[in-house]
Write a protein that holds these residues in place. Structure first.
Motif, PDB file in Angstrom:
ATOM      1  N   LYS A 259      45.419   5.425  -0.135  1.00  0.00           N
ATOM      2  CA  LYS A 259      44.874   6.385   0.831  1.00  0.00           C
ATOM      3  C   LYS A 259      43.396   6.119   1.069  1.00  0.00           C
ATOM      4  O   LYS A 259      42.713   5.498   0.258  1.00  0.00           O
ATOM      5  N   GLU A 260      42.909   6.623   2.196  1.00  0.00           N
ATOM      6  CA  GLU A 260      41.490   6.476   2.508  1.00  0.00           C
ATOM      7  C   GLU A 260      40.644   7.379   1.632  1.00  0.00           C
ATOM      8  O   GLU A 260      41.114   8.394   1.127  1.00  0.00           O
ATOM      9  N   ARG A 261      39.399   6.974   1.487  1.00  0.00           N
ATOM     10  CA  ARG A 261      38.465   7.786   0.725  1.00  0.00           C
ATOM     11  C   ARG A 261      38.209   9.092   1.482  1.00  0.00           C
ATOM     12  O   ARG A 261      37.939   9.079   2.687  1.00  0.00           O
ATOM     13  N   GLU A 262      38.288  10.192   0.769  1.00  0.00           N
ATOM     14  CA  GLU A 262      38.178  11.524   1.368  1.00  0.00           C
ATOM     15  C   GLU A 262      36.877  12.201   0.943  1.00  0.00           C
ATOM     16  O   GLU A 262      36.552  12.235  -0.247  1.00  0.00           O
ATOM     17  N   GLY A 263      36.165  12.755   1.909  1.00  0.00           N
ATOM     18  CA  GLY A 263      34.961  13.508   1.590  1.00  0.00           C
ATOM     19  C   GLY A 263      35.315  14.847   0.982  1.00  0.00           C
ATOM     20  O   GLY A 263      36.168  15.561   1.524  1.00  0.00           O
ATOM     21  N   VAL A 264      34.677  15.198  -0.115  1.00  0.00           N
ATOM     22  CA  VAL A 264      34.960  16.434  -0.828  1.00  0.00           C
ATOM     23  C   VAL A 264      33.854  17.461  -0.613  1.00  0.00           C
ATOM     24  O   VAL A 264      34.117  18.607  -0.245  1.00  0.00           O
ATOM     25  N   SER A 265      32.626  17.027  -0.854  1.00  0.00           N
ATOM     26  CA  SER A 265      31.496  17.937  -0.723  1.00  0.00           C
ATOM     27  C   SER A 265      30.213  17.121  -0.613  1.00  0.00           C
ATOM     28  O   SER A 265      30.181  15.949  -1.005  1.00  0.00           O
ATOM     29  N   CYS A 266      29.173  17.740  -0.086  1.00  0.00           N
ATOM     30  CA  CYS A 266      27.878  17.062  -0.020  1.00  0.00           C
ATOM     31  C   CYS A 266      26.760  18.100  -0.026  1.00  0.00           C
ATOM     32  O   CYS A 266      27.002  19.287   0.243  1.00  0.00           O
ATOM     33  N   VAL A 267      25.573  17.610  -0.332  1.00  0.00           N
ATOM     34  CA  VAL A 267      24.401  18.479  -0.377  1.00  0.00           C
ATOM     35  C   VAL A 267      23.213  17.719   0.191  1.00  0.00           C
ATOM     36  O   VAL A 267      23.012  16.535  -0.113  1.00  0.00           O
ATOM     37  N   ASN A 268      22.448  18.396   1.030  1.00  0.00           N
ATOM     38  CA  ASN A 268      21.218  17.794   1.528  1.00  0.00           C
ATOM     39  C   ASN A 268      20.180  17.785   0.410  1.00  0.00           C
ATOM     40  O   ASN A 268      20.161  18.696  -0.435  1.00  0.00           O
ATOM     41  N   ALA A 269      19.339  16.772   0.375  1.00  0.00           N
ATOM     42  CA  ALA A 269      18.307  16.665  -0.660  1.00  0.00           C
ATOM     43  C   ALA A 269      17.472  17.936  -0.691  1.00  0.00           C
ATOM     44  O   ALA A 269      17.060  18.443   0.360  1.00  0.00           O
ATOM     45  N   GLY A 270      17.251  18.445  -1.881  1.00  0.00           N
ATOM     46  CA  GLY A 270      16.562  19.713  -2.038  1.00  0.00           C
ATOM     47  C   GLY A 270      17.508  20.874  -2.156  1.00  0.00           C
ATOM     48  O   GLY A 270      17.103  21.993  -2.475  1.00  0.00           O
TER      49      GLY A 270
ATOM     50  N   ARG B 138      19.806  17.159   9.891  1.00  0.00           N
ATOM     51  CA  ARG B 138      21.225  17.420  10.113  1.00  0.00           C
ATOM     52  C   ARG B 138      21.923  17.752   8.811  1.00  0.00           C
ATOM     53  O   ARG B 138      21.533  17.267   7.748  1.00  0.00           O
ATOM     54  N   LEU B 139      22.954  18.559   8.901  1.00  0.00           N
ATOM     55  CA  LEU B 139      23.760  18.888   7.734  1.00  0.00           C
ATOM     56  C   LEU B 139      24.419  17.618   7.197  1.00  0.00           C
ATOM     57  O   LEU B 139      24.837  16.761   7.977  1.00  0.00           O
ATOM     58  N   CYS B 140      24.489  17.508   5.881  1.00  0.00           N
ATOM     59  CA  CYS B 140      25.133  16.343   5.284  1.00  0.00           C
ATOM     60  C   CYS B 140      26.565  16.211   5.797  1.00  0.00           C
ATOM     61  O   CYS B 140      27.205  17.196   6.169  1.00  0.00           O
ATOM     62  N   ASP B 141      27.036  14.972   5.776  1.00  0.00           N
ATOM     63  CA  ASP B 141      28.304  14.631   6.418  1.00  0.00           C
ATOM     64  C   ASP B 141      29.345  14.272   5.354  1.00  0.00           C
ATOM     65  O   ASP B 141      29.009  13.735   4.306  1.00  0.00           O
TER      66      ASP B 141
END
Length: 129
Positions: free
Chosen positions: A43-54, A107-110
């Motif tokens: 399967k393809e790599r799936e985005g789970v969560s992200c955070v902008n620096a800070g 921009r919000l992290c992707d």
């Protein structure tokens, strides 16, 4: 160069919890967001969560909202993924990655893997009874 190292994976029963860590080293001033991704064979790599620096903004995949929490320790250049109420379908290799695009400041992290430039080696999470 920026290096990322994940840890905290393991075997847990359904309904259990794990906390993954992603430690950044090297040119840590270069990243503007950190993301967590997961992948199972075939399967393809799936985005789970992200955070902008800070830690100002976070983003979650619908499949983990309400169960996973991402947080950042700026002093130690570490990003955590607290995973609660784990399900068998959460089983995967989990990777953290860094987005070094200056534009991410505005921009919000992707959750798209293509937005990230540096990757860790991954840590296995297995949810099974």
């Amino acid at each position: 160069q920026l290096q990322l190292v994940e840890s905290g994976g393991g075997l847990v029963q359904p309904g259990g919890s794990l906390r993954l860590s992603c430690v950044a080293s090297g040119r840590t001033s270069d990243y503007y967001a950190i993301g967590w991704f997961r992948q199972v064979p075939g399967k393809e790599r799936e985005g789970v969560s992200c955070v902008n620096a800070g830690g100002s903004s976070t983003n979650y995949a619908d499949s983990v909202k309400g169960r996973f929490t991402i947080s950042e320790d700026n002093i130690n250049n570490t990003v955590y993924l607290q995973m609660n109420s784990l399900k068998p379908e959460d089983t995967a290799v989990y990777y953290c990655a860094a987005d070094t695009s200056v534009g991410r400041l505005f921009r919000l992290c992707d959750l798209s893997a293509g937005e990230y430039d540096f990757w860790g080696q991954g840590t296995q999470v297995t949810v099974s009874s």
